[in-house]
Design a protein around this motif. Structure first.
Motif, PDB file in Angstrom:
ATOM      1  N   SER A 215       0.863  -1.179   0.000  1.00  0.00           N
ATOM      2  CA  SER A 215       0.000   0.000   0.000  1.00  0.00           C
ATOM      3  C   SER A 215       0.895   1.222   0.000  1.00  0.00           C
ATOM      4  O   SER A 215       2.109   1.131   0.238  1.00  0.00           O
ATOM      5  CB  SER A 215      -0.927   0.018   1.218  1.00  0.00           C
ATOM      6  OG  SER A 215      -0.175   0.082   2.419  1.00  0.00           O
ATOM      7  N   GLN A 216       0.323   2.376  -0.270  1.00  0.00           N
ATOM      8  CA  GLN A 216       1.132   3.586  -0.434  1.00  0.00           C
ATOM      9  C   GLN A 216       1.976   3.907   0.801  1.00  0.00           C
ATOM     10  O   GLN A 216       3.123   4.332   0.690  1.00  0.00           O
ATOM     11  CB  GLN A 216       0.211   4.773  -0.755  1.00  0.00           C
ATOM     12  CG  GLN A 216       0.961   6.030  -1.164  1.00  0.00           C
ATOM     13  CD  GLN A 216       0.029   7.135  -1.637  1.00  0.00           C
ATOM     14  OE1 GLN A 216      -1.196   6.980  -1.570  1.00  0.00           O
ATOM     15  NE2 GLN A 216       0.573   8.226  -2.113  1.00  0.00           N
ATOM     16  N   ARG A 217       1.434   3.653   1.968  1.00  0.00           N
ATOM     17  CA  ARG A 217       2.149   3.981   3.202  1.00  0.00           C
ATOM     18  C   ARG A 217       2.600   2.739   3.964  1.00  0.00           C
ATOM     19  O   ARG A 217       3.087   2.839   5.084  1.00  0.00           O
ATOM     20  CB  ARG A 217       1.258   4.838   4.110  1.00  0.00           C
ATOM     21  CG  ARG A 217       0.900   6.194   3.500  1.00  0.00           C
ATOM     22  CD  ARG A 217       0.074   7.008   4.467  1.00  0.00           C
ATOM     23  NE  ARG A 217      -0.261   8.319   3.926  1.00  0.00           N
ATOM     24  CZ  ARG A 217      -0.977   9.241   4.573  1.00  0.00           C
ATOM     25  NH1 ARG A 217      -1.426   8.974   5.789  1.00  0.00           N
ATOM     26  NH2 ARG A 217      -1.248  10.392   4.000  1.00  0.00           N
ATOM     27  N   GLY A 218       2.397   1.581   3.352  1.00  0.00           N
ATOM     28  CA  GLY A 218       2.730   0.342   4.049  1.00  0.00           C
ATOM     29  C   GLY A 218       4.231   0.105   4.130  1.00  0.00           C
ATOM     30  O   GLY A 218       5.027   0.733   3.423  1.00  0.00           O
ATOM     31  N   PRO A 219       4.638  -0.814   4.983  1.00  0.00           N
ATOM     32  CA  PRO A 219       6.061  -1.140   5.133  1.00  0.00           C
ATOM     33  C   PRO A 219       6.561  -1.935   3.926  1.00  0.00           C
ATOM     34  O   PRO A 219       5.788  -2.540   3.186  1.00  0.00           O
ATOM     35  CB  PRO A 219       6.087  -1.992   6.399  1.00  0.00           C
ATOM     36  CG  PRO A 219       4.731  -2.645   6.424  1.00  0.00           C
ATOM     37  CD  PRO A 219       3.787  -1.637   5.863  1.00  0.00           C
ATOM     38  N   LEU A 220       7.875  -1.938   3.759  1.00  0.00           N
ATOM     39  CA  LEU A 220       8.471  -2.747   2.698  1.00  0.00           C
ATOM     40  C   LEU A 220       8.340  -4.221   3.063  1.00  0.00           C
ATOM     41  O   LEU A 220       8.629  -4.629   4.188  1.00  0.00           O
ATOM     42  CB  LEU A 220       9.945  -2.384   2.519  1.00  0.00           C
ATOM     43  CG  LEU A 220      10.252  -1.061   1.816  1.00  0.00           C
ATOM     44  CD1 LEU A 220      11.745  -0.764   1.882  1.00  0.00           C
ATOM     45  CD2 LEU A 220       9.789  -1.109   0.364  1.00  0.00           C
ATOM     46  N   THR A 221       7.896  -5.026   2.119  1.00  0.00           N
ATOM     47  CA  THR A 221       7.749  -6.459   2.349  1.00  0.00           C
ATOM     48  C   THR A 221       8.446  -7.235   1.235  1.00  0.00           C
ATOM     49  O   THR A 221       8.635  -6.717   0.126  1.00  0.00           O
ATOM     50  CB  THR A 221       6.266  -6.878   2.398  1.00  0.00           C
ATOM     51  OG1 THR A 221       5.631  -6.520   1.161  1.00  0.00           O
ATOM     52  CG2 THR A 221       5.548  -6.186   3.546  1.00  0.00           C
ATOM     53  N   GLN A 222       8.806  -8.468   1.534  1.00  0.00           N
ATOM     54  CA  GLN A 222       9.462  -9.319   0.546  1.00  0.00           C
ATOM     55  C   GLN A 222       8.462  -9.765  -0.516  1.00  0.00           C
ATOM     56  O   GLN A 222       7.379 -10.246  -0.208  1.00  0.00           O
ATOM     57  CB  GLN A 222      10.078 -10.539   1.217  1.00  0.00           C
ATOM     58  CG  GLN A 222      10.800 -11.478   0.264  1.00  0.00           C
ATOM     59  CD  GLN A 222      12.000 -10.821  -0.390  1.00  0.00           C
ATOM     60  OE1 GLN A 222      12.897 -10.339   0.297  1.00  0.00           O
ATOM     61  NE2 GLN A 222      12.005 -10.778  -1.715  1.00  0.00           N
ATOM     62  N   LEU A 223       8.838  -9.585  -1.793  1.00  0.00           N
ATOM     63  CA  LEU A 223       8.013 -10.036  -2.901  1.00  0.00           C
ATOM     64  C   LEU A 223       8.589 -11.339  -3.459  1.00  0.00           C
ATOM     65  O   LEU A 223       9.797 -11.567  -3.400  1.00  0.00           O
ATOM     66  CB  LEU A 223       7.966  -8.975  -4.009  1.00  0.00           C
ATOM     67  CG  LEU A 223       7.515  -7.566  -3.599  1.00  0.00           C
ATOM     68  CD1 LEU A 223       7.502  -6.647  -4.808  1.00  0.00           C
ATOM     69  CD2 LEU A 223       6.145  -7.603  -2.936  1.00  0.00           C
ATOM     70  N   TRP A 224       7.707 -12.173  -4.015  1.00  0.00           N
ATOM     71  CA  TRP A 224       8.107 -13.456  -4.571  1.00  0.00           C
ATOM     72  C   TRP A 224       7.521 -13.638  -5.958  1.00  0.00           C
ATOM     73  O   TRP A 224       6.359 -13.327  -6.200  1.00  0.00           O
ATOM     74  CB  TRP A 224       7.637 -14.606  -3.669  1.00  0.00           C
ATOM     75  CG  TRP A 224       8.310 -14.632  -2.333  1.00  0.00           C
ATOM     76  CD1 TRP A 224       7.971 -13.917  -1.236  1.00  0.00           C
ATOM     77  CD2 TRP A 224       9.437 -15.433  -1.973  1.00  0.00           C
ATOM     78  NE1 TRP A 224       8.820 -14.202  -0.194  1.00  0.00           N
ATOM     79  CE2 TRP A 224       9.729 -15.138  -0.625  1.00  0.00           C
ATOM     80  CE3 TRP A 224      10.222 -16.368  -2.646  1.00  0.00           C
ATOM     81  CZ2 TRP A 224      10.779 -15.740   0.066  1.00  0.00           C
ATOM     82  CZ3 TRP A 224      11.271 -16.973  -1.966  1.00  0.00           C
ATOM     83  CH2 TRP A 224      11.539 -16.661  -0.634  1.00  0.00           C
ATOM     84  N   ASP A 225       8.318 -14.159  -6.869  1.00  0.00           N
ATOM     85  CA  ASP A 225       7.849 -14.523  -8.201  1.00  0.00           C
ATOM     86  C   ASP A 225       7.903 -16.037  -8.350  1.00  0.00           C
ATOM     87  O   ASP A 225       8.661 -16.722  -7.648  1.00  0.00           O
ATOM     88  CB  ASP A 225       8.729 -13.905  -9.306  1.00  0.00           C
ATOM     89  CG  ASP A 225       8.570 -12.395  -9.421  1.00  0.00           C
ATOM     90  OD1 ASP A 225       7.675 -11.837  -8.748  1.00  0.00           O
ATOM     91  OD2 ASP A 225       9.351 -11.786 -10.176  1.00  0.00           O
ATOM     92  N   LEU A 226       7.108 -16.548  -9.267  1.00  0.00           N
ATOM     93  CA  LEU A 226       7.175 -17.963  -9.619  1.00  0.00           C
ATOM     94  C   LEU A 226       7.924 -18.079 -10.935  1.00  0.00           C
ATOM     95  O   LEU A 226       7.500 -17.532 -11.954  1.00  0.00           O
ATOM     96  CB  LEU A 226       5.768 -18.552  -9.764  1.00  0.00           C
ATOM     97  CG  LEU A 226       5.687 -19.995 -10.301  1.00  0.00           C
ATOM     98  CD1 LEU A 226       6.348 -20.963  -9.321  1.00  0.00           C
ATOM     99  CD2 LEU A 226       4.243 -20.392 -10.574  1.00  0.00           C
ATOM    100  N   LYS A 227       9.043 -18.793 -10.916  1.00  0.00           N
ATOM    101  CA  LYS A 227       9.843 -19.006 -12.122  1.00  0.00           C
ATOM    102  C   LYS A 227       9.529 -20.390 -12.678  1.00  0.00           C
ATOM    103  O   LYS A 227       9.587 -21.385 -11.955  1.00  0.00           O
ATOM    104  CB  LYS A 227      11.337 -18.909 -11.789  1.00  0.00           C
ATOM    105  CG  LYS A 227      12.256 -19.027 -12.996  1.00  0.00           C
ATOM    106  CD  LYS A 227      13.712 -18.889 -12.559  1.00  0.00           C
ATOM    107  CE  LYS A 227      14.663 -19.042 -13.734  1.00  0.00           C
ATOM    108  NZ  LYS A 227      16.084 -18.943 -13.297  1.00  0.00           N
ATOM    109  N   VAL A 228       9.157 -20.447 -13.963  1.00  0.00           N
ATOM    110  CA  VAL A 228       8.800 -21.726 -14.587  1.00  0.00           C
ATOM    111  C   VAL A 228       9.556 -21.888 -15.901  1.00  0.00           C
ATOM    112  O   VAL A 228       9.978 -20.917 -16.519  1.00  0.00           O
ATOM    113  CB  VAL A 228       7.278 -21.831 -14.848  1.00  0.00           C
ATOM    114  CG1 VAL A 228       6.503 -21.789 -13.553  1.00  0.00           C
ATOM    115  CG2 VAL A 228       6.815 -20.737 -15.797  1.00  0.00           C
ATOM    116  N   GLY A 229       9.707 -23.142 -16.315  1.00  0.00           N
ATOM    117  CA  GLY A 229      10.380 -23.435 -17.571  1.00  0.00           C
ATOM    118  C   GLY A 229       9.952 -24.795 -18.091  1.00  0.00           C
ATOM    119  O   GLY A 229       9.177 -25.516 -17.452  1.00  0.00           O
ATOM    120  N   PRO A 230      10.443 -25.179 -19.267  1.00  0.00           N
ATOM    121  CA  PRO A 230      10.104 -26.486 -19.846  1.00  0.00           C
ATOM    122  C   PRO A 230      10.379 -27.609 -18.850  1.00  0.00           C
ATOM    123  O   PRO A 230      11.408 -27.620 -18.189  1.00  0.00           O
ATOM    124  CB  PRO A 230      11.031 -26.578 -21.069  1.00  0.00           C
ATOM    125  CG  PRO A 230      11.334 -25.150 -21.421  1.00  0.00           C
ATOM    126  CD  PRO A 230      11.388 -24.415 -20.115  1.00  0.00           C
TER     127      PRO A 230
END
Length: 349
Positions: free
Chosen positions: A317-332
């Motif tokens: 959120s605009q004023r929220g704390p920094l949080t860890q983001l995660w992506d899903l990596k996929v491949g063949p």
């Protein structure tokens, strides 16, 4: 048609236009037409693949719990700039399917592929229950009938967002019914069978008890060119039948890895949009996905080329704390999708 520019090179000179004969022009136009045909076919293949992926997700991601409304929608992110809205409608007097109705629908699709028919026939009363590792008790049998009745009323609409991915500005979607009709033994017929008065395997009409899936669904399962669409293993789905987020994640992961031609990422925000439940925090959703991811990897012998990876930090959120983001990596990946050649003898818990 694409513009035709014919140029020639001369020693120590810049490229300059040269005069060409009408034959040369005809040849050039023919080459351009071939190029355009290849491009159209490629776009159509992209549309077909994307729509097939969307169908698989739509058929698997029914509501997790009972809902009072007659229509439910959810968004599915299949790739970069490729989003769908899936709309589930309970037609007629049917209630919206939910929960373990998902497994019944999955099992019916497997049987349709095995039998090679849109009409799924049963040789004995407990055959369908046995597919789900259930006893033939009256309570479970009656519940199965209720699940089939809910599925009979289900209409699925798949609508791509305008301008999404290979669909351009026109969009392309579809709507279809899942089950047209079903007929299973009544309580009286089941009692007669137990008393030896009715033998389903030897009855005059072996198609008396059946489930008919829609032509649209059967055509999707068998594909237009006769190839069989491969489904997620039923024993693997059964393991997660009471964990809706895990079921959805399993379905997405298997199909995304199975269709991957190269490595790509599913961003954090897209994961949240698909798998976040209600108002739960991002960190709780990610924690669940990590847990389910490990279980899926163990069950599949790490055949799926997929991992959840850190993607920096951000504010939710605009004023929220920094949080860890995660992506899903996929491949063949290596195939783990059930092909319909043999059914699991016993489902997981």
């Amino acid at each position: 048609m694409k513009q035709i520019d014919i140029v020639a090179s001369a020693p120590d000179q810049a490229l300059i236009p040269v005069s060409v004969s009408s034959t040369d022009l005809d040849d050039a136009r023919s080459l351009v037409e071939i190029s355009e045909a290849i491009e159209r076919e490629e776009q159509q293949n992209q549309r077909t693949a994307a729509l097939s992926f969307a169908r698989a997700m739509a058929l698997a991601m029914l509501p997790a719990s009972r809902v009072k409304t007659r229509q439910v929608s959810r968004e599915i992110k299949l790739g970069r700039d490729l989003e769908y809205e899936v709309i589930y409608t309970a037609a007629g007097q049917s209630e919206m399917p939910f929960g373990a109705d998902r497994l019944v629908l999955a099992g019916i699709q497997h049987l349709a592929i095995q039998q090679g028919s849109a009409r799924i026939r049963f040789k004995e009363v407990g055959e369908l229950l046995g597919l789900f590792n259930l006893s033939g008790g009256g309570k479970q049998y009656n519940e199965l009938r209720r699940r089939l009745d809910r599925l009979k009323g289900l209409v699925v609409d798949i609508v791509p967002k305008k301008g999404s991915g290979p669909f351009g500005t026109g969009g392309q979607g579809e709507g279809f019914r899942v089950i047209k009709r079903w007929h299973l033994p009544t309580a009286r017929e089941r009692k007669a069978s137990k008393e030896g008065q009715l033998t389903l395997a030897g009855q005059e009409d072996p198609g008396q008890f059946f489930v008919d899936i829609s032509d649209d669904l059967f055509n999707y399962l068998t594909m237009r060119d006769g190839r069989v669409l491969m489904l997620v293993r039923l024993d693997l789905q059964s393991h997660f039948v009471n964990k809706p987020t895990a079921w959805d994640y399993l379905t997405f992961l298997v199909h995304r890895c199975g269709s991957a031609m190269s490595e790509s990422r599913v961003p954090h925000d897209d994961l949240m949009r698909m798998f976040k439940c209600g108002t739960e925090s991002d960190s709780k959703t990610i924690s669940k996905l990590h847990r389910y991811h490990k279980q899926i990897m163990v069950a599949t012998g790490h055949r799926l080329n997929a991992s959840l990876i850190k993607a920096g930090k951000g504010r939710r959120s605009q004023r929220g704390p920094l949080t860890q983001l995660w992506d899903l990596k996929v491949g063949p990946s290596q195939g783990i999708i059930f092909s319909g050649r043999s059914a699991p003898k016993k489902l997981g818990a």
